[in-house]
Design an enzyme around this catalytic site. Structure first.
Site, PDB file in Angstrom:
ATOM      1  N   TYR A 326       0.852  -1.190   0.000  1.00  0.00           N
ATOM      2  CA  TYR A 326       0.000   0.000   0.000  1.00  0.00           C
ATOM      3  C   TYR A 326       0.891   1.244   0.000  1.00  0.00           C
ATOM      4  O   TYR A 326       1.755   1.399   0.847  1.00  0.00           O
ATOM      5  CB  TYR A 326      -0.888  -0.046   1.240  1.00  0.00           C
ATOM      6  CG  TYR A 326      -2.068   0.914   1.280  1.00  0.00           C
ATOM      7  CD1 TYR A 326      -2.170   2.020   0.445  1.00  0.00           C
ATOM      8  CD2 TYR A 326      -3.109   0.705   2.181  1.00  0.00           C
ATOM      9  CE1 TYR A 326      -3.251   2.865   0.490  1.00  0.00           C
ATOM     10  CE2 TYR A 326      -4.210   1.555   2.255  1.00  0.00           C
ATOM     11  CZ  TYR A 326      -4.272   2.643   1.412  1.00  0.00           C
ATOM     12  OH  TYR A 326      -5.351   3.487   1.465  1.00  0.00           O
ATOM     13  N   CYS A 327       0.671   2.147  -0.958  1.00  0.00           N
ATOM     14  CA  CYS A 327       1.357   3.438  -1.022  1.00  0.00           C
ATOM     15  C   CYS A 327       2.871   3.237  -1.045  1.00  0.00           C
ATOM     16  O   CYS A 327       3.401   2.531  -1.895  1.00  0.00           O
ATOM     17  CB  CYS A 327       0.895   4.317   0.138  1.00  0.00           C
ATOM     18  SG  CYS A 327       1.463   6.035   0.029  1.00  0.00           S
ATOM     19  N   VAL A 328       3.595   3.825  -0.088  1.00  0.00           N
ATOM     20  CA  VAL A 328       5.055   3.732  -0.088  1.00  0.00           C
ATOM     21  C   VAL A 328       5.520   2.295   0.061  1.00  0.00           C
ATOM     22  O   VAL A 328       6.581   1.913  -0.455  1.00  0.00           O
ATOM     23  CB  VAL A 328       5.640   4.628   1.021  1.00  0.00           C
ATOM     24  CG1 VAL A 328       5.163   4.209   2.389  1.00  0.00           C
ATOM     25  CG2 VAL A 328       7.161   4.613   1.001  1.00  0.00           C
ATOM     26  N   GLY A 330       4.058  -0.125  -1.343  1.00  0.00           N
ATOM     27  CA  GLY A 330       3.936  -0.648  -2.694  1.00  0.00           C
ATOM     28  C   GLY A 330       5.132  -0.259  -3.542  1.00  0.00           C
ATOM     29  O   GLY A 330       5.638  -1.059  -4.345  1.00  0.00           O
ATOM     30  N   PHE A 355      -1.744  -1.113  -3.935  1.00  0.00           N
ATOM     31  CA  PHE A 355      -2.783  -0.150  -3.588  1.00  0.00           C
ATOM     32  C   PHE A 355      -2.191   1.253  -3.731  1.00  0.00           C
ATOM     33  O   PHE A 355      -1.287   1.635  -2.976  1.00  0.00           O
ATOM     34  CB  PHE A 355      -3.256  -0.335  -2.143  1.00  0.00           C
ATOM     35  CG  PHE A 355      -3.988  -1.619  -1.856  1.00  0.00           C
ATOM     36  CD1 PHE A 355      -4.433  -2.448  -2.867  1.00  0.00           C
ATOM     37  CD2 PHE A 355      -4.237  -2.002  -0.539  1.00  0.00           C
ATOM     38  CE1 PHE A 355      -5.105  -3.622  -2.598  1.00  0.00           C
ATOM     39  CE2 PHE A 355      -4.913  -3.170  -0.252  1.00  0.00           C
ATOM     40  CZ  PHE A 355      -5.347  -3.989  -1.277  1.00  0.00           C
TER      41      PHE A 355
END
Length: 594
Positions: A326-328, A330, A355
């Site tokens: 998710y985000c960073v 990812g 994500f």
């Protein structure tokens, strides 16, 4: 005759009673006392202290250095102003006027007072008029490089939002009415709220007493089965008799607490994934302190993600795991996949789900405006103890949506004197984590500023150069259409670098609500386009089909399509009954550390 009768004398204002005078004197006295208790001095007091010290008194407000000369001139602005005056003074002869839909639907001015009371309707329309011409002035500037123009546009929009008449007592009819109703008590309550927020260094967006981690949020049953200096590994209790043979390891961003994916039971992605028959493991990152000053990106890849992947593989004796970043996290997962590919170990990961994650920062949106030499030097100064206070990052994210995440609460909390209502998502948003200084600066420099991750061989992990084009892991890429942190166009660019089978899904809403959208809510929608060779996000959208509701069912169907094999729940599939004894119940200890 009646026409010759003298007009009645003007009505004299009522003389305040002694009780009224005593009340308002007490109100101002209590306000002064609160300010003094919090170390504030009044202007005269400040000037006296400065004079005694031989210093110049500080200015009450910093001067506004206006870079938008074109917005101050221009006949178009004055012509529109005259038209507005005409509608206000002589509406019968002003001609028809159709208010732009964006203005009519602006939630800041939804109260009928803003439309039905002529003075406040005029204030509202004057604000929109000045705002529109200010932004047009910025757009009309020439001879400025695009990045600098974007920064000016961002600053101008922030200024426009800050100057809204809703943010000031004398121009907000709701605040004036509340002052009359409460006889000024709302201002005292608002001042108390303001001083409280200043003391803790954070704007209150949700009732802090309404939620408690482990009591009514982050309650999915599980056990902590591993703890390192960097993370805790949580294994959740299965609720089905059989589970997919390939387990799922979720990597949340360490910028925030992991329980964004485990809010209330109805919103929990983790609980839902368990109910779909997955063996679910989640990494809970440790909030940084001075001891983590030397932690680098390599550590999050090697001692975070790869270590967790290997731990789960060994615990369950499986060749591979499914992963979510998710985000960073990812972004880091992409680096992990490239490193595993370079080592010949790509088969350790059966699939990767992203994500709202970016790998190519060439179109990273407004966050990139905060990355230049001056900002990086400021971050170094703020990180002198080896970590960056999470409140700094929270304030930065709030600035990206200042109207909704700052000024909305300034009006409600400080002017109207209201208590913030309970909201689980905003409670999580305020539950900040600290970031290791070395890692954070390199992340901003190497990725946001220099975009090195998509340059083959430019970045190395543990001495191994990374090349994203070698990643052939099946990947599910989710982006949010209104995402202001990881813009959809930026997330889309993953498809330009990975070489494996990809499924791109564009979800309605933004960085959080676009992800945390359970099927039971029946909200939003998502877009799919199975046509081969789609090069741009615009092409994707032009041929996409819209599906109502949550994209989660599409994701689990995709995951099962990779490997639908199932196993009985026994042994290591039950938290704490395998080779790793339980260290404590979920949600663990790290999520509680501040």
């Amino acid at each position: 005759m009646a026409d010759d009768a003298a007009p009645p004398p003007p009505e004299q204002p009522a003389i305040p009673s002694l009780a009224d005078l005593q009340h308002w004197t007490a109100v101002f006295g209590r306000a002064q006392q609160m300010l003094l208790e919090h170390g504030f001095a009044f202007p005269a007091d400040t000037e006296a202290k400065a004079a005694a010290a031989g210093e110049a008194a500080p200015a009450a407000l910093p001067a506004w250095a206006d870079p938008f000369a074109l917005a101050q001139a221009g006949t178009a602005y004055w012509a529109d102003t005259l038209k507005l005056w005409q509608r206000f003074i002589d509406p019968a002869h002003a001609g028809p006027y159709v208010e732009p839909e964006a203005q009519a639907r602006d939630r800041r001015f939804k109260a009928p007072q803003w439309h039905e009371q002529p003075v406040f309707d005029f204030i509202r329309q004057s604000y929109f008029l000045a705002s529109e011409h200010l932004m047009k002035g910025v757009d009309a500037l020439e001879g400025i490089e695009p990045r600098q123009k974007e920064r000016l546009r961002f600053l101008a929009r922030g200024f426009v939002d800050a100057m809204s008449p809703t943010n000031f007592p004398v121009t907000n009819p709701l605040v004036l009415e509340r002052i009359v109703e409460t006889r000024g008590e709302n201002l005292l309550k608002g001042l108390q709220n303001l001083l409280s927020d200043m003391a803790r260094g954070q704007l209150t967006q949700s009732d802090a007493t309404a939620f408690e981690v482990g009591r009514n949020i982050a309650t999915t049953p599980g056990k902590v089965i591993k703890r390192t200096e960097l993370y805790e590994l949580i294994h959740y209790v299965p609720t089905t008799e059989k589970v997919l043979a390939t387990p799922l390891v979720i990597f949340p961003p360490w910028i925030n607490r992991f329980y964004i994916l485990d809010l209330t039971a109805e919103k929990s992605f983790i609980r839902w994934a368990v109910e779909q028959g997955l063996s679910v493991f989640v990494v809970s990152w440790r909030s940084a302190d001075a001891s983590m000053k030397d932690v680098r990106w390599d550590d999050y890849v090697l001692h975070g993600q790869i270590d967790a992947i290997d731990t789960v593989r060994e615990l369950l004796d499986v060749p591979a795991v499914h992963t979510v970043g998710y985000c960073v996290a990812g972004t880091t997962l992409a680096a992990t996949l490239a490193l595993l590919a370079a080592r010949g170990e790509a088969d350790k990961v059966a699939s990767a789900t992203f994500f709202t994650a970016q790998v190519d920062f060439s179109q990273a949106g407004e966050l990139s405006l905060f990355v230049d030499d001056d900002q990086l030097e400021l971050i170094r100064t703020l990180s002198a103890e080896g970590f960056l206070d999470g409140r700094v990052m929270a304030a930065t994210f709030n600035l990206l949506r200042g109207r909704e995440l700052i000024w909305n609460y300034v009006t409600a909390n400080y002017l109207l004197g209201e208590d913030a209502p309970p909201f689980d998502l905003l409670h999580w948003n305020a539950d900040v984590t600290n970031l290791p200084a070395t890692w954070h600066l390199s992340y901003l420099t190497d990725l946001y500023r220099d975009n090195r991750l998509v340059q083959p061989g430019s970045i190395a992990i543990d001495g191994t150069p990374l090349d994203l084009t070698t990643v052939r892991t099946p990947s599910y890429i989710q982006a949010g259409r209104e995402d202001h942190i990881a813009p959809a166009e930026s997330v889309w660019r993953i498809t330009h670098h990975f070489d494996g089978p990809l499924r791109f899904v564009l979800a309605g809403s933004g960085h959080i609500a676009g992800v945390v959208n359970p099927p039971s809510a029946g909200k939003y929608q998502y877009w799919l386009n199975d046509s081969p060779g789609v090069e741009t996000l615009a092409d994707f959208l032009s041929g996409a089909r819209e599906v109502k509701g949550s994209w989660w069912p599409d994701w689990i169907q995709w995951l099962r399509g990779i490997d639908a094999a199932e196993v009985e729940v026994s042994g290591g599939r039950v938290p704490g009954e395998g080779a790793l004894p339980p260290l404590g119940p979920a949600p663990g200890e790290y999520v509680l550390k501040r």
